[in-house]
Write an enzyme that holds these catalytic residues in place. Structure first.
Site, PDB file in Angstrom:
ATOM      1  N   HIS A 168      41.625  80.451  -5.047  1.00 62.88           N
ATOM      2  CA  HIS A 168      41.857  80.386  -6.490  1.00 62.88           C
ATOM      3  C   HIS A 168      42.357  78.991  -6.894  1.00 62.88           C
ATOM      4  O   HIS A 168      41.881  78.392  -7.860  1.00 62.88           O
ATOM      5  CB  HIS A 168      42.874  81.469  -6.866  1.00 62.88           C
ATOM      6  CG  HIS A 168      43.107  81.630  -8.326  1.00 62.88           C
ATOM      7  ND1 HIS A 168      44.116  82.421  -8.835  1.00 62.88           N
ATOM      8  CD2 HIS A 168      42.486  81.105  -9.415  1.00 62.88           C
ATOM      9  CE1 HIS A 168      44.094  82.365 -10.153  1.00 62.88           C
ATOM     10  NE2 HIS A 168      43.117  81.577 -10.538  1.00 62.88           N
TER      11      HIS A 168
ATOM     12  N   GLU B 228      39.558  76.617  -6.659  1.00 61.38           N
ATOM     13  CA  GLU B 228      38.629  76.790  -7.803  1.00 61.38           C
ATOM     14  C   GLU B 228      39.112  75.956  -8.997  1.00 61.38           C
ATOM     15  O   GLU B 228      38.324  75.303  -9.682  1.00 61.38           O
ATOM     16  CB  GLU B 228      38.526  78.275  -8.160  1.00 61.38           C
ATOM     17  CG  GLU B 228      37.710  78.568  -9.409  1.00 61.38           C
ATOM     18  CD  GLU B 228      38.479  79.416 -10.417  1.00 61.38           C
ATOM     19  OE1 GLU B 228      38.635  78.947 -11.570  1.00 61.38           O
ATOM     20  OE2 GLU B 228      38.911  80.523 -10.053  1.00 61.38           O
ATOM     21  N   HIS B 229      40.410  75.971  -9.258  1.00 59.37           N
ATOM     22  CA  HIS B 229      40.979  75.135 -10.326  1.00 59.37           C
ATOM     23  C   HIS B 229      40.870  73.651  -9.985  1.00 59.37           C
ATOM     24  O   HIS B 229      40.532  72.824 -10.825  1.00 59.37           O
ATOM     25  CB  HIS B 229      42.469  75.464 -10.513  1.00 59.37           C
ATOM     26  CG  HIS B 229      42.744  76.703 -11.292  1.00 59.37           C
ATOM     27  ND1 HIS B 229      43.502  76.702 -12.439  1.00 59.37           N
ATOM     28  CD2 HIS B 229      42.377  77.994 -11.116  1.00 59.37           C
ATOM     29  CE1 HIS B 229      43.599  77.936 -12.910  1.00 59.37           C
ATOM     30  NE2 HIS B 229      42.929  78.740 -12.111  1.00 59.37           N
TER      31      HIS B 229
ATOM     32  N   GLU C 196      47.897  72.322 -10.084  1.00 63.13           N
ATOM     33  CA  GLU C 196      47.106  73.542 -10.273  1.00 63.13           C
ATOM     34  C   GLU C 196      47.609  74.699  -9.431  1.00 63.13           C
ATOM     35  O   GLU C 196      47.428  75.852  -9.801  1.00 63.13           O
ATOM     36  CB  GLU C 196      45.634  73.253  -9.953  1.00 63.13           C
ATOM     37  CG  GLU C 196      44.989  72.252 -10.894  1.00 63.13           C
ATOM     38  CD  GLU C 196      45.010  72.702 -12.348  1.00 63.13           C
ATOM     39  OE1 GLU C 196      44.756  73.892 -12.616  1.00 63.13           O
ATOM     40  OE2 GLU C 196      45.296  71.861 -13.222  1.00 63.13           O
TER      41      GLU C 196
ATOM     42  N   GLU D  31      50.064  81.750 -13.589  1.00 57.95           N
ATOM     43  CA  GLU D  31      49.002  82.712 -13.917  1.00 57.95           C
ATOM     44  C   GLU D  31      49.220  84.011 -13.134  1.00 57.95           C
ATOM     45  O   GLU D  31      49.151  85.104 -13.688  1.00 57.95           O
ATOM     46  CB  GLU D  31      47.637  82.128 -13.573  1.00 57.95           C
ATOM     47  CG  GLU D  31      46.488  83.091 -13.825  1.00 57.95           C
ATOM     48  CD  GLU D  31      45.145  82.600 -13.311  1.00 57.95           C
ATOM     49  OE1 GLU D  31      44.206  83.402 -13.275  1.00 57.95           O
ATOM     50  OE2 GLU D  31      45.037  81.422 -12.928  1.00 57.95           O
TER      51      GLU D  31
END
Length: 974
Positions: free
Chosen positions: A67, A70-71, A145, A167
């Site tokens: 994840h 991915e950012h 990130e 998040e």
């Protein structure tokens, strides 16, 4: 381009060609010989082209490395060294889709555009990002990130910060999110599905830069990639680009990215999970119970589709037998299911919400008893027919709520391709449907229940229970851990953290050089059509005002009835929403509610009921409240739709108190999910109720005020049952009158007369009461509420109406919105503040807002909003940057619409009194926006913020820490 099997085109060998009639496409499967990259092209005449590059990325732990990566790969690359190429693309592209997704076993990078030049630009930036990211050059990327220790000076406390960290703190605040994330762990503990690919906030800080880089090195290689192209394009030219610009530089390697299967269980696994609630909430009726099963393999085409239908049949309709049994058994106040097929071993789940841990054994027993009875006595064939029909209708319609269908097809392709099967097997559904339809005269679904559920030990039971003070306890543990860490550090180590923090902040506030910014490809204003597209609308006066939208719909009629609700008294407004949830789910004179649900799903593509309001353009006071009956049907079945609408509108029985109570409980439950999942929108919309007529109305109708209303009704239902029935009848009789109706019909010209002839009975069912208008006397004022929940993050909103302050709407405000969202707020609230997102809006009626999503801050974010006006007073960018913002704004204006969306948008404009001339003027204002126009809006923003209307939804402790900001502090949940 004519192609031949076995031939090589620009380094790609064509392995297979397949006609896929169901989606009117030709599938071509290629392999790049040198690099080993796999490529699937779906050739058709769709101008909304889609590209995606995906990788198998099975995680070994819950640090969230897939994840975070991915950012991070979208934060600068070899050819595009700016800090945020992704954001620069969003600002200045005509894309119809631009995002990236982390799944439990893969990471996807899809883009879409109808503009050829733009499409090629997007491909280039995404490919460079995944193969040549700047993550090796700048460790600050992972810090920003993912996560990092933040320390401003040696006397301060060390804290954790990072976009993905916050998040996932937000995700792990929601009990539903916790439940669905833990189901796969309970079923597949020994595989990649037994860890959290998104990242568990407790584990994310264990990720090191070395592990982060190693993950990219291992998995982000063309030999482990799946490239997808869709739409009308020159495939030879695309293959040449892929080969020459990227793939020719890589040699084929072996990548160990095997997706592991879980060995079947000998017995059911039971897991207890705790989730936090605030100290003022009660623990009773707040437990989630779920029973879950591993269902075969995603590559089994028949099971993949049939179980999707079976889940709908058992749990998603008012006539679903398993849902009904659990509700009747009072196991929980809301029951729903899930069939997750985007993984090697799909999962089927049965969930009871608002239950108690003490009901666990009864929950398990009732599921087994109900399913055993269905297997023994057989499932109602009409129920089977209804669920098959509704799923088949959805597949043939290919309307994916605004997502490009090519994107959805790419995801379906990955559901087999990733697991070494052909990418088209889930796109070819005709032969599978023929098999499934044998269920209408066989024991097809009964045998499936027996095999995959009753005789399947590979299952789990999850109990997700509320615990008071858990959030505070966890925060205290984190504080202690970080305090102990600081004590254990040498002065040099502390200084290193301080310097790392300084370095990161310097990077975050340093502007990209003009030279680097120019490397991001950009369209010119000449690439934009200066003319706005006209929406199809023909006014017809046939006793009932009808808006006809002649477009190709593939034989489907979209029929929407807009009833004005201006005649409903203020105290009855919430009952309009309740009516929208009750219709079609309670009995009528002709049908018992279970039979009604079956008839709707057998004969139509669905009937839905929506209560909402439309604001008049340029008017801060005037709005038009509507009750909408939305339906879709094959044109040859309009008569059947008409009969059903007549029955529901004219003959619904509102006196089944048991059924009403079930629906009210479910409505309350679904609103709780929205409050957790979309807190940024919930807070902003509630804020409108402080100063805006439409905001107040919609808050009472469907916002937080409505949630409080429905919670009160549910609590006191037995005392209020008769009153509820009586008020629903009253509201229904006030709404369903000819004088209130505006009809919208979207279908082909040739089918209009057939529709008209078969729809007439509906008009005769409506009442003849004259239209009435109630004058609502709403009270306003800056309530400035702190809305407390157990969430570990905040949703911070500030808003006002700029027309009330003497300003007017212009298309340039949409360019301002793009600059605010992807420049000012992105940098201030997301990059520097660590929130997952932040957004603004400027509406034609003058309402504007700033809001943040999964935000670790509160007062800092409000300060950012307050300083926005000053920022724009000195706003300065060059012509190239301004062009970028304008093109990005046009991308939103020109979003491709499905046939049904074209009809709905045309009606929305009609009701709001927005003409084509208004839309064309707005477009011209967008295209002609200058830096000076943006600077002039600094006063509009400052004046709006100075009104000091704010609302924050979030963590109880954080709100109490900042209580001086608020006029009222409120617990949302009891």
């Amino acid at each position: 381009m004519k192609v031949e099997l076995g031939s090589v085109y620009n380094g790609f060998k064509l392995l297979e060609i397949r006609e896929i009639d169901e989606i009117n496409s030709e599938g071509m499967l290629f392999e790049h010989e040198k690099s080993g990259a796999k490529l699937f092209y779906l050739k058709n005449d769709d101008d909304n082209k889609v590209f995606s590059v995906s990788f198998r990325t099975p995680p070994k732990d819950s640090t969230g490395v897939p994840h975070i990566l991915e950012h991070s790969v979208l934060c600068g690359s070899r050819k595009f060294p700016v800090k945020e190429p992704f954001v620069e693309l969003v600002k200045g592209s005509l894309n119809t889709f631009l995002n990236a997704f982390t799944f439990p076993d893969k990471t996807m990078y899809p883009v879409a555009s109808t503009n050829e030049k733009d499409f090629c630009n997007l491909m280039d930036v995404y490919l460079d990002a995944v193969f040549y990211p700047n993550i090796y050059k700048y460790p600050e990327i992972m810090m920003q990130e993912g996560w990092h220790y933040e320390l401003d000076n040696k006397d301060a406390e060390i804290i954790y910060k990072g976009v993905v960290y916050n998040e996932m703190k937000g995700a792990f605040s929601s009990p539903e999110s916790i439940l669905f994330r833990k189901i796969s762990e309970s079923l597949f503990p020994d595989t990649q599905y037994g860890v959290e690919s998104g990242g568990d906030p407790d584990v994310i800080p264990e990720l090191t830069q070395q592990q982060f880089e190693a993950f990219h090195k291992k998995y982000y290689h063309p030999s482990n990639s799946y490239i997808y192209l869709y739409g009308d394009m020159d495939i030879e030219e695309k293959l040449r680009f892929l080969d020459e610009e990227y793939l020719k530089d890589f040699d084929r390697i072996e990548v160990d990215s095997e997706i592991l299967a879980q060995k079947p269980f000998d017995k059911q696994n039971e897991v207890l999970i705790k989730y936090p609630i605030s100290n003022t909430e009660k623990e009773e009726d707040k437990t989630f119970l779920s029973m879950n099963f591993a269902i075969g393999k995603a590559t089994d085409v028949e099971v993949y589709l049939a179980f999707d239908i079976l889940e709908h049949l058992l749990l998603e309709t008012p006539s679903s037998p398993l849902k009904k049994a659990l509700i009747d058994g009072k196991i929980g106040k809301d029951v729903f299911g899930s069939f997750e097929a985007s993984m090697l071993q799909p999962m089927f789940s049965i969930v009871a919400k608002n239950s108690n841990e003490s009901e666990k054994e009864r929950f398990k027993d009732l599921i087994i008893q109900t399913l055993t009875k269905l297997v023994k006595e057989g499932i109602d064939k009409k129920l089977i027919e209804a669920s098959i029909n509704i799923k088949e209708f959805q597949l043939r319609e290919a309307d994916y709520h605004g997502y490009p269908k090519g994107l959805i097809y790419s995801m379906k392709a990955m559901d087999s391709w990733l697991y070494n099967e052909k990418p088209w097997i889930h796109l070819e559904y005709e032969s599978v449907f023929r098999k499934i339809k044998t269920a209408l005269n066989s024991r097809y679904f009964e045998d499936m229940i027996e095999k995959y559920i009753l005789n399947n030990n590979h299952s789990s039971v999850l109990i997700v229970k509320p615990v008071k003070g858990l959030s505070e306890e966890k925060e205290a543990l984190i504080k202690k851990k970080l305090a102990d860490l600081k004590k254990s550090l040498t002065d040099e180590q502390i200084e290193k953290i301080i310097q790392d923090t300084v370095k990161l902040k310097e990077r975050q506030v340093t502007h990209d050089s003009p030279e680097d910014l120019k490397k991001i490809p950009l369209l010119s204003i000449n690439d934009v059509d200066p003319k706005a597209k006209k929406l199809p609308l023909v006014e017809k006066e046939e006793g009932i005002k009808t808006l006809f939208h002649p477009v190709f719909t593939n034989g489907i009629a979209y029929v929407n009835m807009y009833f004005t609700t201006e005649g409903v008294k203020e105290e009855l407004i919430p009952y309009i929403s309740i009516l929208s949830t009750v219709l079609g789910k309670v009995s009528t004179e002709k049908y018992y509610y279970e039979d009604l649900a079956k008839e709707i799903n057998i004969n139509t593509g669905g009937i839905r009921y929506i209560a909402q309001a439309y604001a008049e353009k340029g008017n801060s006071e005037k709005f038009y409240p509507k009750f909408i009956v939305k339906s879709k049907v094959i044109i040859d079945s309009v008569d059947k739709l008409s009969n059903l609408l007549c029955e529901i509108i004219g003959h619904t029985k509102f006196d089944d108190h048991k059924r009403l109570k079930e629906i009210i409980q479910e409505t309350k439950s679904r609103m709780e999910m929205i409050i957790f999942d979309k807190g940024h929108i919930v807070a902003a919309n509630h804020l409108f109720s402080y100063f805006s007529n439409i905001g107040k109305y919609e808050d009472i109708l469907s916002g937080l005020s409505f949630y409080k209303f429905i919670a009160e009704l549910e609590k006191n239902f037995d005392n209020k049952a008769e009153e509820i029935s009586s008020k629903l009848k009253e509201v229904s009789s006030l709404i369903f009158n000819k004088s209130n109706l505006l009809l919208s019909v979207t279908l082909e010209e040739k089918d209009y007369d057939k529709f008209k002839k078969n729809f007439n009975p509906v008009y005769n069912e409506l009442g003849d009461k004259p239209a009435a208008v109630e004058e609502y006397k709403f009270e306003f004022g800056p309530k400035n509420e702190g809305l407390m929940t157990s969430a570990k993050v905040q949703y911070v909103a500030k808003a006002y109406n700029f027309i009330k302050l003497g300003y007017s709407y212009s298309g340039s405000l949409q360019v301002l919105k793009a600059i605010i969202n992807y420049d000012y707020l992105w940098n201030q609230v997301r990059v520097q503040g660590g929130a997952y997102g932040s957004f603004s809006a400027f509406q034609r009626n003058g309402n504007m807002f700033f809001t943040s999503y999964r935000d670790p801050n509160l007062d800092r974010t409000l300060k950012v909003y307050d300083e926005a006006g000053s920022y724009f007073k000195s706003f300065k960018v060059d012509d190239r940057q301004m062009t970028k913002y304008i093109i990005g704004t046009v991308s939103d204006l020109d979003f491709p619409l499905t046939p049904s969306m074209k009809g709905e948008r045309a009606v929305e404009n009609y009701i709001k009194k927005v003409t084509y001339e208004d839309i064309q003027r707005e477009r011209e204002e967008v295209l002609n926006t200058k830096v000076e126009d943006i600077q002039k809006y600094s006063d509009l923003i400052s004046d709006s913020m100075k009104q000091n209307y704010l609302c924050v939804l979030g963590n109880e402790e954080k709100i109490k820490e900042n209580q001086g900001i608020f006029n009222e502090i409120v617990n949302i949940f009891e």
